[in-house]
Write an enzyme that holds these catalytic residues in place. Structure first.
Site, PDB file in Angstrom:
ATOM      1  N   ARG A 174      53.598  13.519  33.255  1.00  0.00           N
ATOM      2  CA  ARG A 174      54.285  14.715  32.778  1.00  0.00           C
ATOM      3  C   ARG A 174      55.095  15.393  33.871  1.00  0.00           C
ATOM      4  O   ARG A 174      54.599  15.712  34.934  1.00  0.00           O
ATOM      5  CB  ARG A 174      53.289  15.722  32.214  1.00  0.00           C
ATOM      6  CG  ARG A 174      53.982  17.024  31.799  1.00  0.00           C
ATOM      7  CD  ARG A 174      53.006  17.971  31.154  1.00  0.00           C
ATOM      8  NE  ARG A 174      53.571  19.307  31.029  1.00  0.00           N
ATOM      9  CZ  ARG A 174      53.707  19.957  29.878  1.00  0.00           C
ATOM     10  NH1 ARG A 174      53.331  19.388  28.760  1.00  0.00           N
ATOM     11  NH2 ARG A 174      54.200  21.165  29.852  1.00  0.00           N
ATOM     12  N   ARG A 223      61.107  18.164  29.356  1.00  0.00           N
ATOM     13  CA  ARG A 223      59.786  17.669  29.742  1.00  0.00           C
ATOM     14  C   ARG A 223      59.587  16.237  29.257  1.00  0.00           C
ATOM     15  O   ARG A 223      60.149  15.827  28.243  1.00  0.00           O
ATOM     16  CB  ARG A 223      58.675  18.577  29.240  1.00  0.00           C
ATOM     17  CG  ARG A 223      58.488  18.717  27.746  1.00  0.00           C
ATOM     18  CD  ARG A 223      59.242  19.831  27.050  1.00  0.00           C
ATOM     19  NE  ARG A 223      59.356  21.115  27.709  1.00  0.00           N
ATOM     20  CZ  ARG A 223      58.476  22.111  27.605  1.00  0.00           C
ATOM     21  NH1 ARG A 223      57.408  21.975  26.879  1.00  0.00           N
ATOM     22  NH2 ARG A 223      58.675  23.247  28.202  1.00  0.00           N
ATOM     23  N   ASP A 257      55.006  16.668  25.807  1.00  0.00           N
ATOM     24  CA  ASP A 257      54.302  17.885  25.421  1.00  0.00           C
ATOM     25  C   ASP A 257      53.387  17.517  24.268  1.00  0.00           C
ATOM     26  O   ASP A 257      53.844  16.950  23.274  1.00  0.00           O
ATOM     27  CB  ASP A 257      55.359  18.860  24.878  1.00  0.00           C
ATOM     28  CG  ASP A 257      55.135  20.276  25.333  1.00  0.00           C
ATOM     29  OD1 ASP A 257      54.192  20.511  26.110  1.00  0.00           O
ATOM     30  OD2 ASP A 257      55.908  21.141  24.906  1.00  0.00           O
ATOM     31  N   ASP A 283      50.753  19.459  21.789  1.00  0.00           N
ATOM     32  CA  ASP A 283      50.239  20.773  21.407  1.00  0.00           C
ATOM     33  C   ASP A 283      49.234  20.644  20.280  1.00  0.00           C
ATOM     34  O   ASP A 283      49.470  19.912  19.322  1.00  0.00           O
ATOM     35  CB  ASP A 283      51.376  21.666  20.892  1.00  0.00           C
ATOM     36  CG  ASP A 283      52.349  22.073  21.985  1.00  0.00           C
ATOM     37  OD1 ASP A 283      51.912  22.256  23.131  1.00  0.00           O
ATOM     38  OD2 ASP A 283      53.552  22.198  21.682  1.00  0.00           O
TER      39      ASP A 283
HETATM   40  N1  ROI Z   1      62.957  21.849  21.346  1.00  0.00           N
HETATM   41  C1  ROI Z   1      62.801  20.805  20.507  1.00  0.00           C
HETATM   42  N2  ROI Z   1      63.821  20.468  19.715  1.00  0.00           N
HETATM   43  N3  ROI Z   1      61.661  20.079  20.457  1.00  0.00           N
HETATM   44  C2  ROI Z   1      60.601  20.388  21.253  1.00  0.00           C
HETATM   45  O1  ROI Z   1      59.553  19.726  21.189  1.00  0.00           O
HETATM   46  C3  ROI Z   1      60.707  21.482  22.124  1.00  0.00           C
HETATM   47  N4  ROI Z   1      59.673  21.855  22.938  1.00  0.00           N
HETATM   48  C4  ROI Z   1      59.757  22.896  23.736  1.00  0.00           C
HETATM   49  C5  ROI Z   1      60.980  23.770  23.811  1.00  0.00           C
HETATM   50  C6  ROI Z   1      61.461  23.853  25.242  1.00  0.00           C
HETATM   51  C7  ROI Z   1      60.612  25.151  23.297  1.00  0.00           C
HETATM   52  N5  ROI Z   1      62.066  23.272  22.998  1.00  0.00           N
HETATM   53  C8  ROI Z   1      61.928  22.207  22.155  1.00  0.00           C
HETATM   54  O2  ROI Z   1      58.716  23.234  24.471  1.00  0.00           O
END
Ligand code: ROI
Length: 162
Positions: A82, A91, A94, A96
């Site tokens: 990461r 990134r 991620d 979540d």
């Molecule tokens: N924007 C998109 N399209 N998809 C994401 O997974 C995503 N994840 C984030 C932020 C930076 C808010 N923007 C994102 O963490």
């Protein structure tokens, strides 16, 4: 407990990152991977001078606590190298915890239901693909939320095979 996990990447071959991460979810301790959505491409939410994201959602059945699950997801993020360049920025991966049963958890490490769920097309559409009858604590029926959520440039890609 039934839990839903949001996946996102926009660095270092994002399609491969998300596919690999879904594969890694199969190896979560005391858990079973139940379903996963198609991959989706989405324009960045946040600074616009970053690549499009690849997003997906996975469903698991787990005996882990929400915090144990978070630890395990963070281990996968680390294992996949990461990198996170800036707040709301690009990134490599991620992961979540979107939902943990019908529980509501708010502490320093976790906010469940994930506060972004009901407003983010890149979460809501893949989630609805695998759980069309879901009810989200505090927010309501996913069907209803979808109707108020524009696609925002979200594009459905292929369904991956493991
Ligand atoms: N924007 C998109 N399209 N998809 C994401 O997974 C995503 N994840 C984030 C932020 C930076 C808010 N923007 C994102 O963490």
């Amino acid at each position: 407990m039934r839990a839903y996990i949001g996946l996102g990447s926009n660095l270092a071959d994002p399609i491969d990152q998300v596919k690999t991460a879904i594969g890694n979810l199969q190896s979560l301790p005391d858990s079973q991977l139940i379903a996963w959505s198609s991959l989706y491409a989405s324009p960045p939410m946040g600074p616009q001078d970053q690549p499009d994201y690849i997003n997906a959602v996975a469903e698991i059945e787990t005996a882990l606590s929400a915090h144990q699950l978070l630890d395990a997801l963070q281990a996968i993020e680390q294992q996949q190298g990461r990198i996170r360049k800036r707040h709301w920025g690009e990134r490599t991966l991620d992961l979540d915890v979107l939902l943990y049963g019908q529980n509501e958890i708010y502490d320093e490490r976790l906010q469940i239901p994930h506060p972004g769920i009901s407003l983010r097309a890149f979460v809501l559409y893949p989630l609805a693909e695998i759980a069309p009858d879901l009810k989200i604590p505090k927010a309501g029926e996913i069907e209803q939320l979808l109707q108020h959520c524009p696609r925002d440039g979200l594009r459905k890609l292929e369904k991956i095979l493991l």
